[in-house]
Design a protein around this motif. Sequence first.
Motif, short mmCIF file in Angstrom:
data_model
loop_
_atom_site.label_atom_id
_atom_site.label_comp_id
_atom_site.label_asym_id
_atom_site.label_seq_id
_atom_site.Cartn_x
_atom_site.Cartn_y
_atom_site.Cartn_z
N VAL A 108 12.87 9.57 -10.46
CA VAL A 108 12.41 8.76 -9.32
C VAL A 108 11.20 9.41 -8.67
O VAL A 108 10.19 8.74 -8.38
N VAL A 109 11.28 10.73 -8.46
CA VAL A 109 10.17 11.42 -7.81
C VAL A 109 8.90 11.31 -8.65
O VAL A 109 7.81 11.08 -8.13
N PHE A 110 9.06 11.45 -9.95
CA PHE A 110 7.88 11.34 -10.81
C PHE A 110 7.23 9.97 -10.68
O PHE A 110 6.03 9.86 -10.54
N CYS A 111 8.06 8.92 -10.69
CA CYS A 111 7.52 7.57 -10.58
C CYS A 111 6.84 7.35 -9.23
O CYS A 111 5.77 6.74 -9.15
N VAL A 112 7.48 7.85 -8.15
CA VAL A 112 6.87 7.69 -6.82
C VAL A 112 5.54 8.44 -6.77
O VAL A 112 4.54 7.92 -6.25
N GLY A 113 5.50 9.64 -7.34
CA GLY A 113 4.26 10.41 -7.38
C GLY A 113 3.16 9.65 -8.10
O GLY A 113 2.01 9.58 -7.65
N CYS A 114 3.52 9.04 -9.23
CA CYS A 114 2.55 8.25 -9.99
C CYS A 114 2.08 7.05 -9.18
O CYS A 114 0.89 6.74 -9.13
N ALA A 115 3.02 6.37 -8.52
CA ALA A 115 2.66 5.21 -7.72
C ALA A 115 1.69 5.61 -6.60
O ALA A 115 0.73 4.88 -6.32
N LEU A 116 1.92 6.77 -5.99
CA LEU A 116 1.02 7.23 -4.93
C LEU A 116 -0.37 7.51 -5.50
O LEU A 116 -1.39 7.21 -4.85
N ALA A 117 -0.43 8.09 -6.71
CA ALA A 117 -1.74 8.31 -7.33
C ALA A 117 -2.42 6.97 -7.57
O ALA A 117 -3.63 6.81 -7.33
#
Lengths: 290, 321
Positions: free
Chosen positions: A195-204
């Motif tokens: 989940v954190v990885f996906c959120v980080g990608c979405a923020l990028a």
Amino acid sequence: MLADPSTWIVQGLNGLQLSMLLFLLSVGLTVIFGLLHFVNLAHGALYALGAYAGVSAVWMLGSYWAAFVLAPAAVALAGTVLYLGLIRRMRRSGPMNQVLVTFGLIFVFLDIFRIVWGDIALGIDAPAFLSGPVEVLGVAYPAYRLFIIALGAAVMAGLGLVLSRTQIGAMIRAGVDNDRMAACLGLNVERIFFVVFCVGCALAGLAGVVAAPVFSVTPDMGTQILIPTLIVVVIGGLGSLKGAVAGSLIVGFTQTFGAVLAPQLAAVAVYALLAGILIFRPAGLFPARG
Amino acid sequence: MFHQTGIKTAVILALLAGLAAYAALGGYFARELVIEIATLAILAISLDMVAGYGGMVSLCHGSIFGLGAYGFAVAATLLGLPPGLALVAGIALGALFGGAVGAVTSRARGIFFIMATLAFGQMVYVLIFDARALGGDDGLPGVPRLDLSALGVDLQSSLQFALFAIACLGLVYALAAFVLRSGFGRTLCGIHANEARMRALGVPVWQYKANAFALSGAMAGFAGALAAQHTMFVSPEMMVWTVSGEALVIVILGGMGTLVGPAVGAALLILLRHEIASLTNHWHMVIGIVLIVTVLAGGRGLYGQLEHMVQARRERAKAHA
């Protein structure tokens, strides 16, 4: 010129705007870093992907706000594919292998951008009601840039609340502190990572689509932003929100005011700062682990 | 630990001979490729010394390479020194910067080391990019080549320059092998294997790291000075951080920690690039995929895999006997 307060206000806002953009990028990078021990050099490429996805969404749907929503989603989807296909199995290998694989990804992304969107710099317009200037403290300033500042501040506050006040935030903090212990206590650390990885990608991706109306969208925009983002992470310290906030403000303001006050030294100032931090506080200003 | 095994000697000699034959029999373009391979091979060998044997994965070797090139170019064109002295200046600049980076970063570990070297390299890039006196982003044209007419060598001829570059590669390889076999090299490998123990034994670890980096920097600077003479032009493009990444890619493709591997990797990358570029414009993607696959396959690299297979077979034979 320097005595004029309006110069300082404009530069201060410029610095804030750059800081917020760097924050959106570095917070994803640093939390992925702190939680997964994964060095994603392709994070900048995801930022560029967000900008390109935004351009395409505007072309197809004609609306900036559609792009604003769709681009982060598209990047999160790309992040999911990357995570399942590559990153999950790279997590346990050392930093060098991670650096190499994500360096390879940068090359792959660069050529994908060239194939799909071409070499020419693209751009999109800011939404109509944000396109004009606005009066701030007696100075005219582009409304869209104020929107970036507000968005960055909102994301900052939102993440701060989620991390400090919610259960998922507590789980993430536990994972950053000690992932094995967290797993022993029954947390599904793997799912938190994902989940954190996906959120980080979405923020990028969000940073990319937000930057698209201000900067031109080019295949190498991701490689250019990567170094300042890494510097933010190293200065701030790994894995902490506080570090990302402090680091992006320091780097954003050093770059902006350096360019005004000492143009000859501006470019080096950030690197000199980094060197100093590395010598005196090798773990950064606010590392997540003591 | 480094051993100059028979297979290492055979492969490096075969590579040097192959390059020389390709330069002698091929046309102008083949010679250009050979010079490029030899230069990058020297750079990759210098990187392998610190990364493969010292455990210090550097992302600033591209900028040391560029510093060597600029050191040579500035000394020869702006200061008007004879090219022989300019070469010394290029090497010295690379060694100085390498030593400084090694000293400052000796405490940093893992990803912090990688990022610190990346940042210092980028700092040099930005400094030179902004320096109007050095031509800024336009670079410096009119870089001369060494005058070896006393030895009967004319470096203006592409064939002779190619053979000269191959000879330089052989010399640098021999030097690197000599250093790694010495007590210094073994201490460096020991620090890589167990830094705490070496410290407990009384080894001044940071000094060894800094010296290794300085030596590696001298070699990378030499490679840069060679590249500057080849193109007779230097520009900040030579030291963008992706150049450092490419040097690392070369080391990985050939085999890190083998010393021969980087030379093989340089030949592989340049020939691949040449072949792929004639098929598609997107050679970067191909290299990226090759890199990812290499790492996923165990990261031994082409030469490293060969050496691994040969050794495994030998051990099996021993077990049977």
